[in-house]
Design an enzyme around this catalytic site. Structure first.
Site, PDB file in Angstrom:
ATOM      1  N   GLU A 755       9.352 -36.966  45.195  1.00 27.58           N
ATOM      2  CA  GLU A 755      10.156 -35.840  45.685  1.00 27.58           C
ATOM      3  C   GLU A 755      10.951 -35.294  44.513  1.00 27.58           C
ATOM      4  O   GLU A 755      11.712 -36.022  43.877  1.00 27.58           O
ATOM      5  CB  GLU A 755      11.085 -36.291  46.810  1.00 27.58           C
ATOM      6  N   CYS A 789      19.257 -31.555  45.979  1.00 28.18           N
ATOM      7  CA  CYS A 789      17.989 -30.868  45.719  1.00 28.18           C
ATOM      8  C   CYS A 789      17.722 -29.807  46.773  1.00 28.18           C
ATOM      9  O   CYS A 789      16.968 -28.862  46.535  1.00 28.18           O
ATOM     10  CB  CYS A 789      16.841 -31.873  45.667  1.00 28.18           C
TER      11      CYS A 789
END
Length: 994
Positions: A755, A789
């Protein structure tokens, strides 16, 4: 027996009086239900068709922001066209003409707006000039008095709060001056305790501060007190009554504490003309009443208590269920009704301590108050009845004519902020349990309407997660309820204790043995770099090699451990984390600079990962019987792949580390944890809980170290079967490249669960709810200083909304409370380290060409603080629109239309999260189809994914398409095996036996 006799006699008297009032109102309908008028027929259609009701109310809600006939036409087509049915001819014609466009469309659009405005004005008084005064004077001619409530947009900045204060001060002066010319009415303006002010104002405290928060209870109360004292002093000087409304439960305790301070303030303690509200739908309603009675005894000067049912029931139920909190309101109507009557009796029993006001349109409630007052020997002017402007006009006239003081609650405001109020009123009127609907539309029998409350039990919540039972359904961990003073005290204590124990020494751990590394990494607090939080021991490659050998040896036994045993260990880990919740959150506050709510949410998410994966493993990784035929059985099995390296980030130091680790281990892999050096102490605390929960020290190794050295060594090692990584794109791509190179002795093709970053956009459409959009962008862009993020770093504003929205957003940013994370008032904390601090400050000082600085906030000098910043660009290719920044920096761009906005949103290589604020069903559907993001949020911010509800992860350059916290994630950590058995023996086939 005596109690039953009293209640029986009381109910007979209620029936007698109520029937008389009801008969006196026959032949007169509330104007809202009058089907001779278009709005009456509209309401009739709404009451008959739930789907039409939803669409119609949503159209009414969005109408004030539609600035053109084209916009109105578009929304008419999306919400109403083809569903107008038996609406009034004029309305049907206007809808058809507006939707068709052409030369008649502007005229039709004006007609629709005029009709909606006319309906709104039945509930909301225009604020211009003397129009409110004329409304109040008209009420006085009907023997009615008033309380005025200034409607407004949600307050998102100090500037707006000051404007709202100024409006209230102006209203005090205007009403005071006008009242000097109004004739006094003994019923309306005098009670047995003395004269009453002719002017009366109701206030909602959230109008006066942008950031009331239960976390910062004391600070919130103090800010409200300082802002409201000038208003209250002016009101006392001008003889204007000030009443405090109650709003959502989130500010309930703050409102009560504020009122107590106001009531006991030396300048106001002897002034009786203030009031406070009690909501009967709250389970705490009776305790709230007791609290006010105790305050009056302490004050020794009475004040007014207004009893209402409460106006935010839907919100409170949804909010509680969404966040796993105890619901503060009754969900059984009968309990709310009974509570109203119980509190009525208590208030009237103490009429010497408080002046009583009973608000509502339920004839039973109002007559019940009259009968109880009659039993106490009170005069009719010894209490008052209150109703909403535009509601129950026949009843209010009858009650006023009978000598009761009836006060009308009159909202004053423009249509844009008033629409939320209007929709609430329409929802209340159209509710299937509402008194007005049941009497004036449904024709419910009068005996049923005047009968005592039906005491049905409070419905039980649907069965859900049972702690310790992996077979129970999954449910998210509730957020901490900071409305509870005990929770605030415990959390604050954990923060203080955690601070006193710094610095923490973090050793690496191999095979359960703590080991001092060859060097120590000193991590200062982002809140104050002079404070060292952790001294993290860094592993050498030799120590990493030893850890890998341990993990490889332990793998076969762990892989063979029954799935249920592994799942149960995760459940035990969840219990341990939950028991240590405040300490773990406090550790993040010091080490990672996370504010209170962010830190708590991180721990809660880690707990959720454990419980979710424990339950999903039994579904996804257990034996799965496949399609079979007679004589053949097929089963799909999953088994662990081997030693797995977990490389975790610092921004979610417990949640993401825990999630990746839990997934790998429950799938049957041994793990080697390589945490970020900036979050070593939090990672070590998780490691300790893993071992204490029952995971063997051979199964989990703890290897803090430098990424370039120890991380690279582990990723490239042939004994490693897979890597789970969350972090930047650059590091993620390097891991994928290195893992793809087969090494001598390697027995597994390495799998990477990766990720990476995001460059996430929020689109604000022209018809968006501006209040919700501003608040959502503030949370998404500046929550945890933009260091998620998933954070919003690109803001795309459609068409004409750009200037007004940007002006409001700048004001809101200027009010963001920037402070060390340990302070409850903190909304914008520090960035993680000096490197990030220097990089972001250089960017702000020297932005790329084509970027215009629109706003730069203030930041404390001590600590690693970067102020909130907004840039504007004209091109989607600007570096600020393409490069991940990881800080409180937002870049705004204008789009000509919604389609262009989607093109801009999709113009980066990242596809992690995104959001759209729009009230156009067509544009929302278009976004669902075209907006490329792993997690797309409609009409909410782009951060805050919940395990099991919003599986998280992106694609493109944001990741490999895995979805943490969602179905299928665990299979990324396992090898599937299909086993086929021929069940035929000597021609005997069990499947065919009869």
């Amino acid at each position: 027996m005596h109690r039953q006799t009293v209640h029986g006699r009381r109910n007979r008297r209620i029936m007698e009086i109520g029937t008389g009032y009801w008969q006196a109102t026959q032949g007169a309908l509330p104007k809202l239900f009058d089907q001779r008028k278009w709005h009456g027929r509209l309401l009739d259609r709404v009451l008959k068709d739930e789907a039409f009701k939803i669409d119609a109310f949503r159209f009414i809600d969005v109408l004030p922001v539609l600035r053109s006939s084209q916009a109105i036409a578009s929304h008419v087509r999306e919400y109403l066209l083809g569903r107008e049915g038996d609406l009034p001819v004029a309305v049907r014609t206007a809808l058809t003409m507006a939707a068709a466009g052409g030369i008649a469309s502007p005229l039709a659009a004006r007609m629709i707006r005029a009709r909606a405005t006319a309906m709104a004005r039945r509930f909301i008084c225009e604020p211009d000039g003397d129009k409110p005064l004329r409304v109040f004077e008209k009420l006085a001619r009907e023997n009615l008095t008033f309380t005025a409530d200034i409607l407004g947009e949600a307050t998102v900045s100090e500037t707006e709060a000051e404007r709202r204060l100024h409006k209230h001060l102006e209203l005090v002066d205007k009403l005071s001056a006008a009242a000097e010319k109004w004739p006094e009415n003994p019923v309306l303006h005098r009670s047995p305790a003395g004269p009453l002010p002719l002017a009366n104002i109701s206030v909602k405290i959230t109008a006066f501060d942008p950031y009331p928060d239960a976390v910062d209870h004391d600070g919130s109360v103090a800010r409200f007190r300082e802002r409201l004292l000038p208003l209250l002093r002016r009101a006392k000087e001008r003889n204007v009554f000030i009443h405090f409304d109650l709003e959502q439960w989130a500010v309930h305790a703050i409102t009560f504490a504020l009122f107590e301070e106001i009531a006991l303030h030396p300048d106001l303690r002897d002034w009786p003309h203030i009031g406070m509200t009690v909501q009967s739908y709250l389970k705490s309603g009776e305790q709230d009443c007791d609290r006010l009675l105790a305050l009056s005894r302490k004050r020794e000067v009475p004040f007014t208590v207004r009893l209402v049912k409460g106006a935010y029931w839907d919100y409170e139920v949804a909010h509680a269920r969404s966040n796993g909190l105890v619901c503060p309101v009754y969900t059984a109507k009968g309990l709310t009704d009974a509570n109203f009557e119980n509190i009525t009796v208590k208030l009237l029993d103490n009429h010497d301590l408080v002046a009583c006001a009973f608000a509502g349109h339920n004839l039973r409630f109002l007559v019940h108050a009259m009968v109880v007052a009659e039993e106490k020997g009170l005069e009719r002017t010894g209490f008052e009845l209150q109703m909403l402007h535009g509601m129950a006009e026949p009843l209010r006239r009858v009650l006023a004519a009978d000598g009761y003081r009836v006060r009308i609650y009159v909202p004053v405001g423009d249509l844009l902020p008033g629409m939320a109020y209007l929709v609430r009123r329409l929802l209340e009127t159209s509710s299937g349990t509402g008194f007005l609907r049941r009497t004036y539309h449904d024709g419910a029998p009068l005996d049923a309407m005047l009968g005592p409350p039906v005491l049905e039990p409070e419905p039980e919540e649907p069965g859900g997660l049972i702690r310790g039972d992996v077979d129970s359904p999954f449910g998210n961990t509730s957020i901490l309820d900071f409305c509870d003073p005990r929770v605030r005290e415990e959390f604050a204590g954990a923060v203080a204790v955690g601070r006193s124990r710094l610095p923490l020494q973090v050793l690496l751990v191999v095979n359960g043995r703590p080991v001092m590394g060859e060097e120590l990494h000193s991590h200062p607090s982002p809140n104050d770099p002079d404070v060292i939080v952790s001294l993290v021991s860094r592993a050498s490659t030799d120590q990493a090699e030893e850890a890998l050998e341990v993990a490889a040896r332990a793998f076969p036994a762990w892989q063979s451990t029954p799935m249920r045993r592994r799942a149960e260990l995760l459940e035990k880990l969840a219990a341990r984390l939950e028991g240590d919740r405040c300490r773990l959150a406090a550790l993040q506050i010091h080490e990672a600079g996370k504010p209170w709510r962010e830190a708590d949410a991180d721990v809660a998410e880690g707990i959720d990962f454990c419980r979710y994966y424990a339950r999903r493993s039994l579904v996804e990784l257990g034996p799965l019987r496949l399609e079979s035929v007679a004589g053949e059985e097929n089963v799909l099995l999953h088994e662990g792949r081997g030693p797995t390296v977990i490389i975790a980030p610092w921004n979610f130091p417990l949640a993401i580390l825990c999630g990746m680790t839990a997934a790998a281990m429950v799938a049957g892999n041994t793990v080697l944890i390589k945490p970020s050096s900036a979050a070593g102490a939090t990672a070590h605390a998780l490691y300790e809980h893993l071992v204490e929960a029952g995971f063997s020290p051979e199964v989990v190794q703890f290897l803090p170290g430098a990424g370039q050295e120890i991380g690279r060594f582990l990723v490239g090692h042939p004994a490693v079967s897979q890597i789970a990584f969350t972090g930047s794109r650059e590091v993620g791509l390097a891991i994928i490249e290195l893992a793809g190179k087969t090494q001598p002795g390697q027995v597994e093709i390495k799998r990477v669960v990766c990720e990476m970053g995001g460059k996430n956009a929020i689109i604000v459409d022209e018809d968006a709810d501006p209040d919700e959009a501003v608040k959502g962008i503030l949370r998404s862009a500046f929550g945890y200083a933009g260091q998620k993020c998933s954070a919003c770093s690109r803001l795309i504003l459609v068409g004409s909304i750009y200037e007004p929205f940007m002006n409001r957003l700048r004001e809101a940013c200027a009010s963001l409370p920037t402070a060390p994370a340990g302070e409850p008032r903190c909304k914008l904390g520090p960035v993680i380290d000096r490197t990030a601090f220097d990089r972001l400050h250089r960017l702000i000082a020297e932005p790329p060409e084509g970027a215009e600085l629109l706003f730069k906030g203030e930041a404390p000098e001590t600590g690693l603080f970067v102020p909130p910043v907004i840039f504007a660009v004209t091109g989607a290719d600007n570096p600020l629109m393409q490069e991940e920044l990881f800080g409180p920096v937002l870049t705004a761009i204008r789009a000509a239309d919604f389609s262009e906005a989607l093109n801009i949103a999709n113009s980066t290589e990242f596809t992690l999260t995104g959001a759209v604020y729009s009230r156009s069903p067509g544009n929302l559907a278009l976004a669902e189809q075209r907006f490329r993001a792993g997690n797309l949020y409609l009409n909410r911010g782009c951060t805050g994914a919940m395990v099991g509800r919003q599986p998280f992860g992106g694609f493109g350059m944001s990741g490999l398409g895995t979805k943490a916290g969602g179905p299928g994630y665990l299979r990324n950590f396992a090898n599937p095996r299909c086993v086929t058995e021929n069940t035929v023996r000597s021609g005997f086939i069990p499947d065919l036996q009869v």
